[in-house]
Each structure stands twice: as C-alpha cells, then as structure tokens.
Design a protein around this motif. Sequence first.
Motif, PDB file in Angstrom:
ATOM      1  N   ALA A 188      10.569  63.052 -40.468  1.00 27.88           N
ATOM      2  CA  ALA A 188      10.427  64.493 -40.206  1.00 27.88           C
ATOM      3  C   ALA A 188       9.068  64.798 -39.591  1.00 27.88           C
ATOM      4  CB  ALA A 188      10.621  65.286 -41.494  1.00 27.88           C
ATOM      5  N   LYS A 189       8.033  64.100 -40.044  1.00 27.94           N
ATOM      6  CA  LYS A 189       6.696  64.309 -39.474  1.00 27.94           C
ATOM      7  C   LYS A 189       6.660  63.862 -38.016  1.00 27.94           C
ATOM      8  CE  LYS A 189       1.810  63.359 -39.906  1.00 27.94           C
ATOM      9  NZ  LYS A 189       0.737  62.706 -40.625  1.00 27.94           N
ATOM     10  N   VAL A 190       7.282  62.722 -37.734  1.00 30.59           N
ATOM     11  CA  VAL A 190       7.323  62.230 -36.355  1.00 30.59           C
ATOM     12  C   VAL A 190       8.056  63.240 -35.458  1.00 30.59           C
ATOM     13  CG1 VAL A 190       8.283  60.429 -34.856  1.00 30.59           C
ATOM     14  CG2 VAL A 190       7.108  59.801 -36.970  1.00 30.59           C
ATOM     15  N   ALA A 205      25.466  69.142 -43.454  1.00 30.49           N
ATOM     16  CA  ALA A 205      26.127  67.909 -43.020  1.00 30.49           C
ATOM     17  C   ALA A 205      27.365  68.171 -42.164  1.00 30.49           C
ATOM     18  CB  ALA A 205      26.497  67.051 -44.228  1.00 30.49           C
ATOM     19  N   ASN A 206      27.945  69.336 -42.259  1.00 32.57           N
ATOM     20  CA  ASN A 206      29.155  69.642 -41.485  1.00 32.57           C
ATOM     21  C   ASN A 206      28.865  70.036 -40.040  1.00 32.57           C
ATOM     22  OD1 ASN A 206      30.737  69.186 -43.703  1.00 32.57           O
ATOM     23  ND2 ASN A 206      30.806  71.327 -44.314  1.00 32.57           N
ATOM     24  N   TYR A 207      27.621  70.055 -39.654  1.00 31.51           N
ATOM     25  CA  TYR A 207      27.251  70.576 -38.345  1.00 31.51           C
ATOM     26  C   TYR A 207      26.545  69.518 -37.502  1.00 31.51           C
ATOM     27  CZ  TYR A 207      28.068  74.566 -41.309  1.00 31.51           C
ATOM     28  OH  TYR A 207      28.627  75.435 -42.200  1.00 31.51           O
ATOM     29  N   PRO A 208      26.788  69.543 -36.187  1.00 27.05           N
ATOM     30  CA  PRO A 208      26.171  68.539 -35.302  1.00 27.05           C
ATOM     31  C   PRO A 208      24.711  68.898 -34.990  1.00 27.05           C
ATOM     32  CG  PRO A 208      27.531  70.029 -34.016  1.00 27.05           C
ATOM     33  CD  PRO A 208      27.703  70.427 -35.463  1.00 27.05           C
ATOM     34  N   ILE A 209      23.829  68.580 -35.918  1.00 28.31           N
ATOM     35  CA  ILE A 209      22.425  68.946 -35.781  1.00 28.31           C
ATOM     36  C   ILE A 209      21.612  67.708 -35.423  1.00 28.31           C
ATOM     37  CG2 ILE A 209      20.406  69.921 -36.927  1.00 28.31           C
ATOM     38  CD1 ILE A 209      22.376  71.410 -38.779  1.00 28.31           C
ATOM     39  N   GLY A 210      21.062  67.708 -34.238  1.00 29.08           N
ATOM     40  CA  GLY A 210      20.147  66.669 -33.793  1.00 29.08           C
ATOM     41  C   GLY A 210      18.819  67.299 -33.417  1.00 29.08           C
ATOM     42  N   SER A 211      17.962  66.527 -32.801  1.00 21.47           N
ATOM     43  CA  SER A 211      16.625  67.024 -32.443  1.00 21.47           C
ATOM     44  C   SER A 211      16.675  68.225 -31.507  1.00 21.47           C
ATOM     45  CB  SER A 211      15.799  65.911 -31.800  1.00 21.47           C
ATOM     46  OG  SER A 211      15.532  64.912 -32.748  1.00 21.47           O
ATOM     47  N   VAL A 222       5.607  78.625 -39.522  1.00 21.71           N
ATOM     48  CA  VAL A 222       5.969  77.770 -38.390  1.00 21.71           C
ATOM     49  C   VAL A 222       5.952  76.306 -38.808  1.00 21.71           C
ATOM     50  CG1 VAL A 222       5.192  76.958 -36.121  1.00 21.71           C
ATOM     51  CG2 VAL A 222       5.277  79.415 -36.613  1.00 21.71           C
ATOM     52  N   ASN A 223       4.917  75.887 -39.517  1.00 19.26           N
ATOM     53  CA  ASN A 223       4.863  74.491 -39.996  1.00 19.26           C
ATOM     54  C   ASN A 223       6.037  74.172 -40.914  1.00 19.26           C
ATOM     55  OD1 ASN A 223       2.560  73.845 -38.573  1.00 19.26           O
ATOM     56  ND2 ASN A 223       1.178  74.120 -40.304  1.00 19.26           N
ATOM     57  N   TYR A 224       6.334  75.075 -41.821  1.00 11.48           N
ATOM     58  CA  TYR A 224       7.447  74.862 -42.750  1.00 11.48           C
ATOM     59  C   TYR A 224       8.760  74.715 -41.987  1.00 11.48           C
ATOM     60  CZ  TYR A 224      10.826  75.663 -46.455  1.00 11.48           C
ATOM     61  OH  TYR A 224      11.893  75.530 -47.327  1.00 11.48           O
ATOM     62  N   PHE A 225       9.007  75.620 -41.047  1.00 14.62           N
ATOM     63  CA  PHE A 225      10.280  75.595 -40.324  1.00 14.62           C
ATOM     64  C   PHE A 225      10.387  74.390 -39.396  1.00 14.62           C
ATOM     65  CE2 PHE A 225      10.216  80.365 -41.048  1.00 14.62           C
ATOM     66  CZ  PHE A 225      11.074  80.285 -42.138  1.00 14.62           C
ATOM     67  N   ARG A 226       9.313  74.018 -38.729  1.00  9.73           N
ATOM     68  CA  ARG A 226       9.350  72.821 -37.865  1.00  9.73           C
ATOM     69  C   ARG A 226       9.681  71.581 -38.700  1.00  9.73           C
ATOM     70  NH1 ARG A 226       7.427  73.674 -32.753  1.00  9.73           N
ATOM     71  NH2 ARG A 226       5.841  75.282 -32.500  1.00  9.73           N
ATOM     72  N   HIS A 260      13.396  69.314 -38.812  1.00 11.50           N
ATOM     73  CA  HIS A 260      13.417  67.884 -38.470  1.00 11.50           C
ATOM     74  C   HIS A 260      13.699  66.998 -39.685  1.00 11.50           C
ATOM     75  CE1 HIS A 260      12.656  68.108 -34.216  1.00 11.50           C
ATOM     76  NE2 HIS A 260      11.973  69.202 -34.504  1.00 11.50           N
ATOM     77  N   TYR A 261      13.427  67.495 -40.876  1.00 13.58           N
ATOM     78  CA  TYR A 261      13.820  66.769 -42.084  1.00 13.58           C
ATOM     79  C   TYR A 261      15.346  66.718 -42.171  1.00 13.58           C
ATOM     80  CZ  TYR A 261      14.128  65.229 -46.908  1.00 13.58           C
ATOM     81  OH  TYR A 261      14.426  64.514 -48.041  1.00 13.58           O
ATOM     82  N   ILE A 262      15.989  67.825 -41.869  1.00 16.00           N
ATOM     83  CA  ILE A 262      17.454  67.858 -41.887  1.00 16.00           C
ATOM     84  C   ILE A 262      18.013  66.867 -40.874  1.00 16.00           C
ATOM     85  CG2 ILE A 262      19.464  69.298 -41.332  1.00 16.00           C
ATOM     86  CD1 ILE A 262      17.870  71.651 -42.589  1.00 16.00           C
ATOM     87  N   VAL A 263      17.430  66.826 -39.684  1.00 13.49           N
ATOM     88  CA  VAL A 263      17.878  65.867 -38.660  1.00 13.49           C
ATOM     89  C   VAL A 263      17.718  64.436 -39.176  1.00 13.49           C
ATOM     90  CG1 VAL A 263      17.394  64.930 -36.355  1.00 13.49           C
ATOM     91  CG2 VAL A 263      17.415  67.408 -36.729  1.00 13.49           C
ATOM     92  N   ALA A 264      16.554  64.126 -39.729  1.00 10.59           N
ATOM     93  CA  ALA A 264      16.301  62.773 -40.236  1.00 10.59           C
ATOM     94  C   ALA A 264      17.265  62.425 -41.352  1.00 10.59           C
ATOM     95  CB  ALA A 264      14.849  62.655 -40.711  1.00 10.59           C
TER      96      ALA A 264
END
Length: 177
Positions: free
Chosen positions: A10-12, A105-111, A142-146, A150-154
């Motif tokens: 998520a940090k990356v 998980a039911n949604y196509p979430i990528g970067s 903003v930091n929290y949401f970013r 990306h944590y969800i994506v990872a």
Amino acid sequence: MSKQGLQHAAKVGSGVSYQESQIATQLNPSIYERIGKEDGFMKLSQLFYDRVFDDEQAWFLNIFSSSTKQEAVENQYRFFCQSFGGPDLYRQKKGKYTRLAGRHANYPIGSNAANRWVEHMLLAIDDHEALQDDEEAKKHLVNYFRYTAHYIVAAMEYMRPDQCASYIYHFFPSLNS
C-alpha cells in the motif's frame, strides 16, 4: 501475504505509510469535530458520490453499479464518522468488523480505480466548506484516503480464490452454472 507485506504494498502504491495514514484518525480535535460531525461527513460523502456517479468513464462507474448513490453515500458517511472520531454508526449497521478489503472484493478495483477514487475524493475535500481553511485536516485525510485505497488494491491481489469467488460470479455469471 502478511499484514506488514500488505502495508508495504500500500505504501508503494500510495506513497503514504500506514503510520502516516493513521494520523487522520488521531487528530485533536478530531476530524469528526472539524468537519461538522455527522452533517459534515454526510456532505463530504454526497460531494464525493455526486462526482463518482457523474464520472464519464464506464469502467469506473461500473464498480459502483451494485448500489444506489444514496446507499453508497450512507455507507461511506457511516464509515467516516466511525473512523474519524465519531459514533460507531458503521458498526451498528454492518457489524463488528469493517473488513474494508473483504467488503470491496466483489468489485474490479485495481490501481487505476484507486487513483480515480482518490481524485474524486480530493475534489470533494476541496469543495467541502468546513475543510476549506483546515490544511492539517485536508493533508491527513488525503494521506488516509491514498493509503487506504491502495491497501484495498494490495489486499485484493492476495485474496484466496474463495474470497474472490463472489466477485468472479458477479461479473462472469456463466461460470456459476
């Protein structure tokens, strides 16, 4: 993958560490107080979802197709109140655990989707009157949401097949026959 591994991924993806993301949940006065409590988070969620549901990119809008705008606003508003110092409205509706990655998980979430989500949220934050002059709150939100996007994506990249099955069957129903 371990929790630390997901946090690193998520940090990356976001450029924000877990520790940096959590500052938004620890501010004093809380973001809940600064934004105007429930009314303020309802306004932020409405501003955000007005943008999302007006998005012209079909691939992005399709992610939200399983709920109405009002349902999406309500869930997000409850989550934000609970996460940023207010009452546990989300827990009252959804149960003890937020399980953000599992709930998505039911949604196509990528970067690309995470970045698009963040873009809409940044614009909603900029448009929110209570946050106009609160640079500290805006920075930490903003930091929290970013980070969280990306944590969800990872997390989704490392879910077991049984955790993703409902996603697969949702978008490819012929595989369920």
